[in-house]
Design a protein around this motif. Structure first.
Motif, mmCIF file in Angstrom:
data_model
loop_
_atom_site.group_PDB
_atom_site.id
_atom_site.type_symbol
_atom_site.label_atom_id
_atom_site.label_comp_id
_atom_site.label_asym_id
_atom_site.label_seq_id
_atom_site.Cartn_x
_atom_site.Cartn_y
_atom_site.Cartn_z
ATOM 1 N N ARG A 26 -37.372 110.550 -26.997
ATOM 2 C CA ARG A 26 -37.084 109.144 -26.713
ATOM 3 C C ARG A 26 -38.372 108.349 -26.672
ATOM 4 O O ARG A 26 -39.413 108.849 -26.284
ATOM 5 C CB ARG A 26 -36.392 109.000 -25.349
ATOM 6 C CG ARG A 26 -35.002 109.595 -25.307
ATOM 7 C CD ARG A 26 -34.356 109.376 -23.970
ATOM 8 N NE ARG A 26 -35.107 110.146 -22.965
ATOM 9 C CZ ARG A 26 -35.146 109.845 -21.685
ATOM 10 N NH1 ARG A 26 -34.524 108.794 -21.222
ATOM 11 N NH2 ARG A 26 -35.832 110.585 -20.835
ATOM 12 N N LYS A 27 -38.263 107.086 -27.063
ATOM 13 C CA LYS A 27 -39.418 106.194 -27.032
ATOM 14 C C LYS A 27 -39.664 105.751 -25.600
ATOM 15 O O LYS A 27 -38.731 105.512 -24.848
ATOM 16 C CB LYS A 27 -39.135 104.981 -27.915
ATOM 17 C CG LYS A 27 -40.311 104.057 -28.104
ATOM 18 C CD LYS A 27 -39.936 102.943 -29.071
ATOM 19 C CE LYS A 27 -41.042 102.050 -29.465
ATOM 20 N NZ LYS A 27 -42.049 101.680 -28.571
ATOM 21 N N VAL A 28 -40.924 105.671 -25.240
ATOM 22 C CA VAL A 28 -41.289 105.173 -23.916
ATOM 23 C C VAL A 28 -41.015 103.676 -23.885
ATOM 24 O O VAL A 28 -41.308 102.958 -24.845
ATOM 25 C CB VAL A 28 -42.784 105.466 -23.628
ATOM 26 C CG1 VAL A 28 -43.186 104.974 -22.263
ATOM 27 C CG2 VAL A 28 -43.076 106.945 -23.770
ATOM 28 N N SER A 29 -40.454 103.199 -22.778
ATOM 29 C CA SER A 29 -40.093 101.785 -22.708
ATOM 30 C C SER A 29 -41.338 100.901 -22.752
ATOM 31 O O SER A 29 -42.430 101.306 -22.350
ATOM 32 C CB SER A 29 -39.293 101.495 -21.438
ATOM 33 O OG SER A 29 -40.132 101.543 -20.309
ATOM 34 N N ASP A 30 -41.136 99.696 -23.232
ATOM 35 C CA ASP A 30 -42.247 98.746 -23.337
ATOM 36 C C ASP A 30 -42.811 98.388 -21.973
ATOM 37 O O ASP A 30 -44.013 98.152 -21.824
ATOM 38 C CB ASP A 30 -41.797 97.478 -24.057
ATOM 39 C CG ASP A 30 -41.529 97.716 -25.530
ATOM 40 O OD1 ASP A 30 -42.106 98.670 -26.082
ATOM 41 O OD2 ASP A 30 -40.744 96.955 -26.126
ATOM 42 N N ARG A 31 -41.957 98.361 -20.968
ATOM 43 C CA ARG A 31 -42.410 98.026 -19.612
ATOM 44 C C ARG A 31 -43.369 99.103 -19.084
ATOM 45 O O ARG A 31 -44.381 98.788 -18.463
ATOM 46 C CB ARG A 31 -41.210 97.883 -18.700
ATOM 47 C CG ARG A 31 -41.540 97.404 -17.329
ATOM 48 C CD ARG A 31 -40.311 97.121 -16.525
ATOM 49 N NE ARG A 31 -40.687 96.629 -15.214
ATOM 50 C CZ ARG A 31 -39.844 96.387 -14.266
ATOM 51 N NH1 ARG A 31 -38.565 96.561 -14.457
ATOM 52 N NH2 ARG A 31 -40.262 95.943 -13.101
ATOM 53 N N VAL A 32 -43.056 100.368 -19.340
ATOM 54 C CA VAL A 32 -43.924 101.465 -18.910
ATOM 55 C C VAL A 32 -45.236 101.425 -19.675
ATOM 56 O O VAL A 32 -46.309 101.613 -19.099
ATOM 57 C CB VAL A 32 -43.211 102.827 -19.103
ATOM 58 C CG1 VAL A 32 -44.161 103.986 -18.867
ATOM 59 C CG2 VAL A 32 -42.009 102.927 -18.189
ATOM 60 N N LEU A 33 -45.172 101.172 -20.980
ATOM 61 C CA LEU A 33 -46.393 101.091 -21.786
ATOM 62 C C LEU A 33 -47.289 99.958 -21.308
ATOM 63 O O LEU A 33 -48.506 100.115 -21.222
ATOM 64 C CB LEU A 33 -46.043 100.894 -23.259
ATOM 65 C CG LEU A 33 -45.475 102.101 -23.995
ATOM 66 C CD1 LEU A 33 -45.047 101.712 -25.404
ATOM 67 C CD2 LEU A 33 -46.479 103.228 -24.035
ATOM 68 N N GLU A 34 -46.691 98.827 -20.987
ATOM 69 C CA GLU A 34 -47.480 97.677 -20.515
ATOM 70 C C GLU A 34 -48.139 97.985 -19.175
ATOM 71 O O GLU A 34 -49.325 97.697 -18.980
ATOM 72 C CB GLU A 34 -46.580 96.453 -20.389
ATOM 73 C CG GLU A 34 -47.310 95.202 -19.996
ATOM 74 C CD GLU A 34 -46.403 93.998 -19.909
ATOM 75 O OE1 GLU A 34 -46.843 92.994 -19.335
ATOM 76 O OE2 GLU A 34 -45.268 94.052 -20.408
ATOM 77 N N ALA A 35 -47.392 98.581 -18.259
ATOM 78 C CA ALA A 35 -47.963 98.937 -16.956
ATOM 79 C C ALA A 35 -49.080 99.965 -17.119
ATOM 80 O O ALA A 35 -50.111 99.880 -16.445
ATOM 81 C CB ALA A 35 -46.871 99.480 -16.042
ATOM 82 N N ALA A 36 -48.898 100.919 -18.011
ATOM 83 C CA ALA A 36 -49.914 101.934 -18.239
ATOM 84 C C ALA A 36 -51.179 101.319 -18.833
ATOM 85 O O ALA A 36 -52.298 101.739 -18.497
ATOM 86 C CB ALA A 36 -49.376 103.028 -19.156
ATOM 87 N N GLN A 37 -51.027 100.333 -19.694
ATOM 88 C CA GLN A 37 -52.193 99.666 -20.274
ATOM 89 C C GLN A 37 -53.007 98.966 -19.187
ATOM 90 O O GLN A 37 -54.239 99.023 -19.181
ATOM 91 C CB GLN A 37 -51.762 98.659 -21.344
ATOM 92 C CG GLN A 37 -51.173 99.278 -22.578
ATOM 93 C CD GLN A 37 -52.179 100.062 -23.379
ATOM 94 O OE1 GLN A 37 -53.363 99.749 -23.409
ATOM 95 N NE2 GLN A 37 -51.710 101.105 -24.037
#
Length: 62
Positions: A26-37
């Motif tokens: 599954r693709k990681v959600s955009d919200r998680v990617l943004e928080a990780a950045q």
């Protein structure tokens, strides 16, 4: 060497999320990617301040 560390914002972080997608399917959600950045940016800035502060301390104190 620093660029391959698994810190989001660096290439190692992108590789880590790609590996996560391969394992889970599954693709990681955009919200998680943004928080990780943002967290990765804070980690990188903290490392930068620590390294520069350490150099300044050694220059003036020693």
């Amino acid at each position: 060497v620093m660029n391959i560390l698994p810190i989001p914002g660096l290439d190692g972080g992108h590789a880590l999320f790609t590996l996560w997608e391969i394992v889970t399917g599954r693709k990681v959600s955009d919200r998680v990617l943004e928080a990780a950045q943002y967290e990765g940016l804070v980690i990188i800035l903290a490392l930068l301040l620590y390294a520069n502060g350490n150099d300044i301390y050694r220059f003036f104190i020693r």
